[in-house]
Design a protein around this motif. Structure first.
Motif, PDB file in Angstrom:
ATOM      1  N   ARG A   1      -5.405  -6.168   8.081  1.00 25.01           N
ATOM      2  CA  ARG A   1      -4.460  -5.664   7.147  1.00 25.01           C
ATOM      3  C   ARG A   1      -4.193  -4.148   7.427  1.00 25.01           C
ATOM      4  O   ARG A   1      -2.894  -3.693   7.408  1.00 25.01           O
ATOM      5  CB  ARG A   1      -4.524  -6.253   5.844  1.00 25.01           C
ATOM      6  CG  ARG A   1      -4.472  -7.693   5.510  1.00 25.01           C
ATOM      7  CD  ARG A   1      -4.513  -7.826   4.049  1.00 25.01           C
ATOM      8  NE  ARG A   1      -5.791  -7.569   3.304  1.00 25.01           N
ATOM      9  CZ  ARG A   1      -6.664  -8.404   3.228  1.00 25.01           C
ATOM     10  NH1 ARG A   1      -6.649  -9.679   3.784  1.00 25.01           N
ATOM     11  NH2 ARG A   1      -7.745  -8.203   2.689  1.00 25.01           N
ATOM     12  N   THR A   2      -5.112  -3.487   7.474  1.00 26.76           N
ATOM     13  CA  THR A   2      -4.994  -1.832   7.521  1.00 26.76           C
ATOM     14  C   THR A   2      -4.330  -1.674   8.922  1.00 26.76           C
ATOM     15  O   THR A   2      -3.354  -0.974   9.082  1.00 26.76           O
ATOM     16  CB  THR A   2      -6.341  -1.194   7.530  1.00 26.76           C
ATOM     17  OG1 THR A   2      -6.871  -1.691   6.275  1.00 26.76           O
ATOM     18  CG2 THR A   2      -6.225   0.208   7.616  1.00 26.76           C
ATOM     19  N   GLN A   3      -4.745  -2.456  10.061  1.00 25.18           N
ATOM     20  CA  GLN A   3      -4.158  -2.483  11.336  1.00 25.18           C
ATOM     21  C   GLN A   3      -2.858  -2.619  11.280  1.00 25.18           C
ATOM     22  O   GLN A   3      -1.750  -1.937  12.099  1.00 25.18           O
ATOM     23  CB  GLN A   3      -5.055  -2.843  12.387  1.00 25.18           C
ATOM     24  CG  GLN A   3      -6.418  -2.521  12.707  1.00 25.18           C
ATOM     25  CD  GLN A   3      -7.125  -3.429  13.791  1.00 25.18           C
ATOM     26  OE1 GLN A   3      -6.830  -4.463  13.726  1.00 25.18           O
ATOM     27  NE2 GLN A   3      -7.878  -2.696  14.473  1.00 25.18           N
ATOM     28  N   GLN A   4      -2.577  -3.449  10.579  1.00 24.83           N
ATOM     29  CA  GLN A   4      -0.991  -4.107  10.620  1.00 24.83           C
ATOM     30  C   GLN A   4      -0.142  -3.040  10.116  1.00 24.83           C
ATOM     31  O   GLN A   4       0.853  -2.532  10.365  1.00 24.83           O
ATOM     32  CB  GLN A   4      -0.858  -5.491   9.793  1.00 24.83           C
ATOM     33  CG  GLN A   4       0.678  -5.963   9.681  1.00 24.83           C
ATOM     34  CD  GLN A   4       0.629  -7.280   9.093  1.00 24.83           C
ATOM     35  OE1 GLN A   4      -0.365  -7.938   8.616  1.00 24.83           O
ATOM     36  NE2 GLN A   4       1.725  -7.826   8.671  1.00 24.83           N
ATOM     37  N   LEU A   5      -0.895  -2.284   8.771  1.00 22.89           N
ATOM     38  CA  LEU A   5       0.185  -1.313   7.981  1.00 22.89           C
ATOM     39  C   LEU A   5       0.271  -0.046   9.087  1.00 22.89           C
ATOM     40  O   LEU A   5       1.515   0.606   9.275  1.00 22.89           O
ATOM     41  CB  LEU A   5      -0.752  -0.916   6.950  1.00 22.89           C
ATOM     42  CG  LEU A   5      -0.657  -1.922   5.750  1.00 22.89           C
ATOM     43  CD1 LEU A   5      -1.653  -1.373   4.549  1.00 22.89           C
ATOM     44  CD2 LEU A   5       0.845  -2.047   5.214  1.00 22.89           C
ATOM     45  N   LEU A   6      -0.661   0.242   9.767  1.00 25.49           N
ATOM     46  CA  LEU A   6      -0.590   1.266  10.638  1.00 25.49           C
ATOM     47  C   LEU A   6       0.537   0.971  11.781  1.00 25.49           C
ATOM     48  O   LEU A   6       1.189   1.590  12.421  1.00 25.49           O
ATOM     49  CB  LEU A   6      -1.789   1.664  11.387  1.00 25.49           C
ATOM     50  CG  LEU A   6      -3.040   2.248  10.474  1.00 25.49           C
ATOM     51  CD1 LEU A   6      -4.240   2.263  11.273  1.00 25.49           C
ATOM     52  CD2 LEU A   6      -2.269   3.416  10.000  1.00 25.49           C
TER      53      LEU A   6
ATOM     54  N   ALA B   1      -2.132   2.149  -0.387  1.00 23.80           N
ATOM     55  CA  ALA B   1      -2.016   0.986  -1.323  1.00 23.80           C
ATOM     56  C   ALA B   1      -2.891  -0.214  -0.748  1.00 23.80           C
ATOM     57  O   ALA B   1      -3.652  -0.799  -1.514  1.00 23.80           O
ATOM     58  CB  ALA B   1      -0.539   0.461  -1.658  1.00 23.80           C
ATOM     59  N   GLY B   2      -2.907  -0.393   0.557  1.00 25.10           N
ATOM     60  CA  GLY B   2      -3.702  -1.221   1.435  1.00 25.10           C
ATOM     61  C   GLY B   2      -4.875  -1.060   1.259  1.00 25.10           C
ATOM     62  O   GLY B   2      -5.991  -1.849   0.980  1.00 25.10           O
TER      63      GLY B   2
ATOM     64  N   LEU C   1     -15.117   2.659   6.622  1.00 21.07           N
ATOM     65  CA  LEU C   1     -14.901   3.762   7.153  1.00 21.07           C
ATOM     66  C   LEU C   1     -13.593   3.581   7.931  1.00 21.07           C
ATOM     67  O   LEU C   1     -12.837   4.648   8.314  1.00 21.07           O
ATOM     68  CB  LEU C   1     -16.119   4.158   8.329  1.00 21.07           C
ATOM     69  CG  LEU C   1     -17.400   4.553   7.717  1.00 21.07           C
ATOM     70  CD1 LEU C   1     -18.321   4.568   8.680  1.00 21.07           C
ATOM     71  CD2 LEU C   1     -17.056   5.814   6.857  1.00 21.07           C
ATOM     72  N   ALA C   2     -13.337   2.434   8.507  1.00 21.87           N
ATOM     73  CA  ALA C   2     -12.180   2.397   9.133  1.00 21.87           C
ATOM     74  C   ALA C   2     -10.976   2.406   8.110  1.00 21.87           C
ATOM     75  O   ALA C   2      -9.803   3.127   8.763  1.00 21.87           O
ATOM     76  CB  ALA C   2     -11.864   0.812   9.680  1.00 21.87           C
ATOM     77  N   ASP C   3     -11.021   2.130   7.085  1.00 22.48           N
ATOM     78  CA  ASP C   3      -9.867   2.510   5.931  1.00 22.48           C
ATOM     79  C   ASP C   3      -9.772   3.656   5.679  1.00 22.48           C
ATOM     80  O   ASP C   3      -8.734   4.277   5.473  1.00 22.48           O
ATOM     81  CB  ASP C   3     -10.304   1.599   4.793  1.00 22.48           C
ATOM     82  CG  ASP C   3      -9.929  -0.125   4.806  1.00 22.48           C
ATOM     83  OD1 ASP C   3      -9.283  -0.508   5.816  1.00 22.48           O
ATOM     84  OD2 ASP C   3     -10.150  -0.626   3.908  1.00 22.48           O
TER      85      ASP C   3
END
Length: 237
Positions: free
Chosen positions: A93-98, A154-155, A198-200
């Protein structure tokens, strides 16, 4: 299953011990017709004692082997809880936001191309209409970057609750682990959870840094355009 094996081994050993003692000390049928020999009786008792000691040693070995099997079974038991799929989904999900970054992607070539066309060189010294269009495009870049940073933020905040739940279950599982494999799996999942957090954090810092960098670039472009406009104004007078 291992507890039953241990109990069964002990029962067999005790049965064998009783039988051997009975056979060893029971006098033959013919001996009952004659006077008992104390020497033979003593030897029978000693033989029975030695047999009893051997049986006890065998019982001890069987108990140790059964306990070893129990321990091996515990060490090979897998952890009943796994948070890896949940952590992978949060990272995705975080990668998708980026990947949904507006106007300027997180790619070196795209950044270089945009800066060449809107933030330096001819973009700051074209016609009045071109300068206005580029200034408007740079403003849109900054607004979109700040919006992207807020969406990533937000994510990341949305992932906190899932991470807390996973951490609680993993800590509980590690404390109640019955073997080396379960303890190792719980430790590995805790490390995976830390990597996800850490990725977030990295994604959030990158998004905020991108927005600040674009705003700083826009400010620098405004100053450069102002100097160019002032130069043109002086050259006309």
């Amino acid at each position: 299953m291992n507890a039953k094996l241990l109990s069964r081994a002990v029962a067999i050993g005790l049965f064998a011990t009783t039988s051997l003692i009975a056979v060893a000390i029971a006098p033959p049928a013919q001996a009952q017709l004659v006077v008992k020999d104390p020497t033979n009786y003593t030897q029978n008792v000693l033989q029975a004692a030695r047999a009893l000691q051997q049986i006890n040693n065998q019982i001890t070995q069987i108990q140790q082997q059964a306990q070893s099997l129990v321990n091996e079974g515990r060490n090979l038991a897998s952890l009943p809880f796994s948070s890896l799929q949940q952590l992978q989904q949060q990272v995705q999900r975080t990668q998708q936001l980026l990947g949904e970054a507006q106007r300027i992607a997180y790619e070196v070539q795209n950044v270089q191309q945009v800066f060449e066309t809107r933030y330096r060189g001819a973009a700051l010294s074209g016609t009045h209409a071109e300068m206005v269009a580029n200034a408007n495009a740079r403003w849109q870049d900054s607004v979109a970057a700040f919006e992207d940073a807020l969406r990533v933020q937000a994510g990341v905040v949305g992932n906190i609750d899932g991470a807390r739940t996973a951490m609680d279950r993993l800590i509980s599982s590690s404390q109640s682990a019955t073997g080396a494999l379960q303890a190792a799996q719980a430790g590995n999942q805790l490390l995976a959870l830390q990597s996800q957090q850490l990725a977030d954090l990295t994604a959030l810092v990158a998004a905020q840094g991108r927005a600040q960098a674009l705003e700083s670039a826009r400010t620098s472009a405004i100053e450069a355009e102002s100097r160019e406009r002032f130069r043109r104004f002086r050259s006309r007078n």
